[in-house]
Design an enzyme around this catalytic site. Sequence first.
Site, PDB file in Angstrom:
ATOM      1  N   CYS A  78      38.128  39.228  46.912  1.00  0.00           N
ATOM      2  CA  CYS A  78      39.044  38.478  47.537  1.00  0.00           C
ATOM      3  C   CYS A  78      37.952  37.376  48.326  1.00  0.00           C
ATOM      4  O   CYS A  78      36.854  37.596  48.325  1.00  0.00           O
ATOM      5  CB  CYS A  78      39.562  39.259  48.833  1.00  0.00           C
ATOM      6  SG  CYS A  78      40.473  40.764  48.403  1.00  0.00           S
ATOM      7  N   GLY A  95      39.470  34.765  44.215  1.00  0.00           N
ATOM      8  CA  GLY A  95      40.838  35.362  44.075  1.00  0.00           C
ATOM      9  C   GLY A  95      41.862  34.507  43.821  1.00  0.00           C
ATOM     10  O   GLY A  95      42.232  33.482  44.497  1.00  0.00           O
ATOM     11  N   ASN A  98      37.657  41.631  52.421  1.00  0.00           N
ATOM     12  CA  ASN A  98      36.808  41.454  51.208  1.00  0.00           C
ATOM     13  C   ASN A  98      36.120  42.701  51.117  1.00  0.00           C
ATOM     14  O   ASN A  98      35.078  42.727  51.925  1.00  0.00           O
ATOM     15  CB  ASN A  98      36.231  40.253  51.280  1.00  0.00           C
ATOM     16  CG  ASN A  98      35.283  40.032  50.012  1.00  0.00           C
ATOM     17  OD1 ASN A  98      35.705  40.333  48.854  1.00  0.00           O
ATOM     18  ND2 ASN A  98      34.327  39.243  49.972  1.00  0.00           N
ATOM     19  N   GLY A  99      36.245  43.335  49.949  1.00  0.00           N
ATOM     20  CA  GLY A  99      35.300  44.720  49.622  1.00  0.00           C
ATOM     21  C   GLY A  99      36.324  45.668  48.937  1.00  0.00           C
ATOM     22  O   GLY A  99      37.399  45.395  48.595  1.00  0.00           O
ATOM     23  N   TYR A 109      26.984  34.744  39.919  1.00  0.00           N
ATOM     24  CA  TYR A 109      28.271  34.091  39.415  1.00  0.00           C
ATOM     25  C   TYR A 109      29.288  33.991  40.527  1.00  0.00           C
ATOM     26  O   TYR A 109      30.099  32.988  40.374  1.00  0.00           O
ATOM     27  CB  TYR A 109      28.744  35.290  38.317  1.00  0.00           C
ATOM     28  CG  TYR A 109      30.139  34.908  37.933  1.00  0.00           C
ATOM     29  CD1 TYR A 109      30.449  33.655  37.266  1.00  0.00           C
ATOM     30  CD2 TYR A 109      31.456  35.823  38.130  1.00  0.00           C
ATOM     31  CE1 TYR A 109      31.569  33.302  36.815  1.00  0.00           C
ATOM     32  CE2 TYR A 109      32.500  35.361  37.888  1.00  0.00           C
ATOM     33  CZ  TYR A 109      32.700  34.384  36.976  1.00  0.00           C
ATOM     34  OH  TYR A 109      33.963  33.775  36.679  1.00  0.00           O
TER      35      TYR A 109
END
Length: 494
Positions: A8, A40, A118-119, A256
């Site tokens: 996310c 996302g 996020n995670g 990335y």
Amino acid sequence: MERLHDACGIVGIYARDHEEKSIDVRRYLTLALSALQHRGQESAGMAVYDSEGKIFHRADMGKVREVFSDTGTGLPVTHCGIGHVRYSTTGSSCVENAGPFVVGTQPNHYEAIAVAHNGNLLNGPTLREELPRQLLNSTTDSEAIALLLLHADGPSLRERMIAIFPLLRGAYSLVILAQGKLYAMRDPWGIRPLCMGRIGENWIVASESCALDRVGADFVRKVEPGELITIDEQGMRSEILVRIPRQSLCVFEYIYFSDATSQLNGRYVYTVREALGRELAREHPVTADMVVPVPDSSIPAALGYAAASGIPFGEAIIKNRYSDRSFIKPDQRLRQLEVDLKFNLVKPKIAGARLVIVDDSIVRGNTMKRLVAALRNYGAKEIHLRSSAPPLRHPCYFGIDIPQEAELIAAGRSVQEIADYIGVDSLGYLSIAGLGRAMASSRGSTIGDDEAARNSLHNEFCYGCMEKQGWPFNPLEVQWIAPNKREMAIRRGQ
């Protein structure tokens, strides 16, 4: 190509000078989320306060500009809100799992709490089992965090946050709306990124600094691992709730995931990727006519490789800008031609050439195998594949969609076996020590000794997908991060 995916992207904005209507928080959230779209692309959502302090929420499947068009967000004018873009790693891809999550005794109630996350929590299923089933509407960790905040014992929200912090085992960067304030939290290892910026007296918190740049905010600093940030009319306040000696930002943020223009932990992502390419050229030299990136994230690494090797850089593989659209592939032949939907090949640069193909990582190897076959078909004389990431041998437990170990081509195979499968003349992976040296050189330091380079990497990053000792802790034996093993009391049914 077979790309990895992060879970996310999150953002929160608090406009302290909102009475002057200097910024429209809804529009700024849309811009910031658009800048985080690479994190996302399945769903997008926002939660905002109205003028009376109630929370309103909208989320749907699709990209940011599809959910929140130029004609409006469908949300009230606000001085504060949070946003979320999602790629599903925990929980299926459906609108019920689209963040942010809003929980409370009634819809739009004054005591409601909104959370964007996020995670990935390793103990997410266990935490969900502790919650009354009738409260659960999704299958995500994010909803569980929101419900724990709502129902934990404690006279204030801050005390409830402090209470649940030790219970969240894994990776979590959070932005939270509650009690008229904006909060931000980051896990004690700092596995997922989070940073802060300002637009005058207005504050923004986001996964990456590229979101700050998009809205014209000045970068202030990262949110520290274990830190709780509170932003309200009085300004920004910070508390370090948990401090752990080893920080463990996911190293793939540099390789990335993050936008090339972002800065993380004092390094610009683009600079790191160039350094990865230079180190790759030092470790795996070859005689060739042209260095070719697999676009787009591998371009800086390929430029670094070309500069260090003296081999000319060239773009013989052009990304199809519409490749992320849905295509109908009704038969096996069209499925095998999927690579042609993602890339266009420049035949005059390929025919008769000795090519160094630089990619950021090799996951399963299947689409790279098809790309190599296409390059051969266009007349490539030699193909030398170089990866700016070490071999991926283990799945990720912290919110990155890395396949199971059996699906990773580097798990249990030699480099030569991988090269034979993909069909290249040679294959070179950046080493773990080389990764450490590249990280150091991107900050102006030089590390020649392999052990020192590995230690430098280990002290700052999580790289457990590459080797198990790279995990910040043993994911299969999750332990408490706080000294006291406190169990949380849940006010069931409330």
